[in-house]
Design an enzyme around this catalytic site. Structure first.
Site, PDB file in Angstrom:
ATOM      1  N   GLY A 297       2.345-107.911  -7.972  1.00  0.00           N
ATOM      2  CA  GLY A 297       3.666-108.488  -7.760  1.00  0.00           C
ATOM      3  C   GLY A 297       4.351-107.811  -6.593  1.00  0.00           C
ATOM      4  O   GLY A 297       3.984-106.693  -6.208  1.00  0.00           O
TER       5      GLY A 297
ATOM      6  N   GLN B 299      11.356-104.902  -1.554  1.00  0.00           N
ATOM      7  CA  GLN B 299      10.259-103.982  -1.251  1.00  0.00           C
ATOM      8  C   GLN B 299       9.702-104.150   0.153  1.00  0.00           C
ATOM      9  O   GLN B 299       8.912-103.329   0.614  1.00  0.00           O
ATOM     10  CB  GLN B 299       9.110-104.160  -2.260  1.00  0.00           C
ATOM     11  CG  GLN B 299       9.478-103.756  -3.676  1.00  0.00           C
ATOM     12  CD  GLN B 299       8.298-103.899  -4.590  1.00  0.00           C
ATOM     13  OE1 GLN B 299       7.993-104.993  -5.061  1.00  0.00           O
ATOM     14  NE2 GLN B 299       7.583-102.796  -4.819  1.00  0.00           N
TER      15      GLN B 299
ATOM     16  N   CYS C 272       3.967 -99.276  -9.292  1.00  0.00           N
ATOM     17  CA  CYS C 272       4.825-100.036  -8.386  1.00  0.00           C
ATOM     18  C   CYS C 272       4.466 -99.657  -6.954  1.00  0.00           C
ATOM     19  O   CYS C 272       4.273 -98.478  -6.644  1.00  0.00           O
ATOM     20  CB  CYS C 272       6.292 -99.694  -8.666  1.00  0.00           C
ATOM     21  SG  CYS C 272       7.459-100.553  -7.596  1.00  0.00           S
TER      22      CYS C 272
ATOM     23  N   GLU D 199       9.204-107.547 -11.624  1.00  0.00           N
ATOM     24  CA  GLU D 199       9.665-108.072 -10.325  1.00  0.00           C
ATOM     25  C   GLU D 199      11.116-108.553 -10.395  1.00  0.00           C
ATOM     26  O   GLU D 199      11.886-108.340  -9.460  1.00  0.00           O
ATOM     27  CB  GLU D 199       8.746-109.197  -9.844  1.00  0.00           C
ATOM     28  CG  GLU D 199       7.307-108.767  -9.579  1.00  0.00           C
ATOM     29  CD  GLU D 199       7.170-107.482  -8.791  1.00  0.00           C
ATOM     30  OE1 GLU D 199       7.982-107.218  -7.869  1.00  0.00           O
ATOM     31  OE2 GLU D 199       6.257-106.707  -9.101  1.00  0.00           O
TER      32      GLU D 199
ATOM     33  N   HIS E 291      13.387-105.750  -9.990  1.00  0.00           N
ATOM     34  CA  HIS E 291      13.576-105.350  -8.585  1.00  0.00           C
ATOM     35  C   HIS E 291      14.734-106.110  -7.942  1.00  0.00           C
ATOM     36  O   HIS E 291      15.493-105.552  -7.162  1.00  0.00           O
ATOM     37  CB  HIS E 291      12.314-105.654  -7.757  1.00  0.00           C
ATOM     38  CG  HIS E 291      11.310-104.538  -7.745  1.00  0.00           C
ATOM     39  ND1 HIS E 291      11.579-103.295  -7.239  1.00  0.00           N
ATOM     40  CD2 HIS E 291      10.013-104.493  -8.154  1.00  0.00           C
ATOM     41  CE1 HIS E 291      10.502-102.528  -7.336  1.00  0.00           C
ATOM     42  NE2 HIS E 291       9.536-103.235  -7.893  1.00  0.00           N
TER      43      HIS E 291
HETATM   44 CO    CO Z   1       7.650-102.610  -8.380  1.00  0.00          CO
END
Ligand code: CO
Length: 161
Positions: free
Chosen positions: A46, A51, A90, A133, A136
């Site tokens: 993911g 990110q 992650c 996700e 996030h």
């Molecule tokens: Co992550």
């Protein structure tokens, strides 16, 4: 194809709520392609837009099952049930793994790359990845939910299961 640099912790963009997407245009489609290539190259399941330094509610998940890639734009969790304990990592935290408790089932409303609303359900590991996700996009990092950190020898044991 373009591989994007992955933002590593600590970085402010990883801990803020992302803005809603309002334009479902060619730029978004290109971003989704680049995110997919970047996720696959990094061996992830993911990836969320913050990110790769983009403060927008965009995330993709692909746990390599029959579901294929899920593109979530402006996702919202409608329902959850049950619980599961499992190990997460992650891409923004290289070499950090830990046990995280999450609902076993999740029902999500999101938009696709054309802005069409859709609803999907997921269970087990796929539900875990989807929730990681979506977290996030709300600036929530999995380290805030880790109940036990896992070292490398324990990780190998998990992977054998
Ligand atoms: Co992550």
């Amino acid at each position: 194809m373009a591989l994007l640099p992955i933002v590593k912790y600590p970085a402010e963009i990883l801990e803020i709520k992302c803005e809603k997407v309002t334009k479902f245009d060619a730029n978004l489609h290109q971003l989704l392609r680049d995110m997919y290539e970047t996720m696959i190259a990094a061996d992830g399941v993911g990836l969320a837009a913050p990110q790769i330094g983009v403060n927008k509610q965009i995330a993709i998940v692909d746990v390599d099952d029959e579901t294929g890639v899920i593109e979530m734009i402006n996702p919202e969790i409608l329902a959850t049930s049950g619980d599961q304990l499992g190990v997460e990592g992650c891409l923004s935290f290289p070499d950090i793994y830990g046990e995280v408790n999450r609902p076993y089932y999740v029902k999500v409303k999101a938009q696709d790359r054309f802005g069409r609303e859709y609803i999907f359900e997921a269970e087990d590991f796929l539900a875990r990845a989807v929730q990681h996700e979506i977290d996030h996009l709300n600036g929530v990092l999995f380290t805030s939910k880790i109940t036990r950190y896992i070292n490398e020898s324990d990780l190998e044991r998990y992977e054998e299961e």
